[in-house]
Design a protein around this motif. Structure first.
Motif, PDB file in Angstrom:
ATOM      1  N   UNK A  54      -4.102 -12.866  -5.509  1.00 17.02           N
ATOM      2  CA  UNK A  54      -5.068 -12.102  -4.738  1.00 17.02           C
ATOM      3  C   UNK A  54      -5.315 -12.795  -3.405  1.00 17.02           C
ATOM      4  N   UNK A  55      -5.157 -12.069  -2.316  1.00 24.16           N
ATOM      5  CA  UNK A  55      -5.348 -12.631  -0.980  1.00 24.16           C
ATOM      6  C   UNK A  55      -6.204 -11.694  -0.136  1.00 24.16           C
ATOM      7  N   UNK A  56      -6.827 -12.258   0.896  1.00 25.80           N
ATOM      8  CA  UNK A  56      -7.649 -11.458   1.795  1.00 25.80           C
ATOM      9  C   UNK A  56      -6.812 -10.729   2.832  1.00 25.80           C
ATOM     10  N   UNK A  57      -5.743 -11.335   3.314  1.00 30.91           N
ATOM     11  CA  UNK A  57      -5.030 -10.775   4.455  1.00 30.91           C
ATOM     12  C   UNK A  57      -3.775  -9.976   4.086  1.00 30.91           C
ATOM     13  N   UNK A  58      -3.816  -9.269   2.982  1.00 30.97           N
ATOM     14  CA  UNK A  58      -2.686  -8.426   2.589  1.00 30.97           C
ATOM     15  C   UNK A  58      -2.605  -7.227   3.533  1.00 30.97           C
ATOM     16  N   UNK A  59      -1.427  -6.966   4.081  1.00 31.06           N
ATOM     17  CA  UNK A  59      -1.304  -5.845   5.018  1.00 31.06           C
ATOM     18  C   UNK A  59      -1.306  -4.501   4.301  1.00 31.06           C
ATOM     19  N   UNK A  60      -1.918  -3.529   4.936  1.00 25.77           N
ATOM     20  CA  UNK A  60      -1.909  -2.152   4.473  1.00 25.77           C
ATOM     21  C   UNK A  60      -1.418  -1.302   5.632  1.00 25.77           C
ATOM     22  N   UNK A  61      -0.364  -0.552   5.401  1.00 18.15           N
ATOM     23  CA  UNK A  61       0.189   0.317   6.438  1.00 18.15           C
ATOM     24  C   UNK A  61       0.297   1.720   5.881  1.00 18.15           C
ATOM     25  N   UNK A  62      -0.210   2.681   6.625  1.00 22.77           N
ATOM     26  CA  UNK A  62      -0.058   4.086   6.253  1.00 22.77           C
ATOM     27  C   UNK A  62       0.562   4.805   7.433  1.00 22.77           C
TER      28      UNK A  62
END
Length: 82
Positions: A54-62
């Motif tokens: 679990x990390x805070x800076x996981x990228x999310x791209x839509x």
């Protein structure tokens, strides 16, 4: 040919009665015509899984593409900050 595009974004508010999300129209800056088939992308970082942890800076791209009139919409019900 390099296309100069203006991205007109209409933000939907979080107040009562407003649906969450973002929508708009992509138009050619040179002549104001809609740009069908353009790719519109939202990028964000937040909580998520990366490399098994679990990390805070996981990228999310839509991503989405514009319709024949150059319009697009992202309908969010939470999670991705717009």
């Amino acid at each position: 040919m390099r296309l100069n595009a203006i991205l007109c974004v209409l933000l939907a508010g979080a107040s009562a009665g407003c649906a969450p999300g973002v929508s708009g129209q992509v138009i050619d800056a040179a002549d104001g015509t809609p740009m069908p088939g353009a790719t519109v992308e939202l990028n964000d970082t937040g909580w998520g899984m990366q490399a098994g942890g679990l990390v805070w800076d996981a990228p999310t791209v839509q991503r989405t593409r514009t319709d024949a009139q150059g319009r697009f919409a992202f309908n969010q019900s939470g999670g991705l900050a717009l």
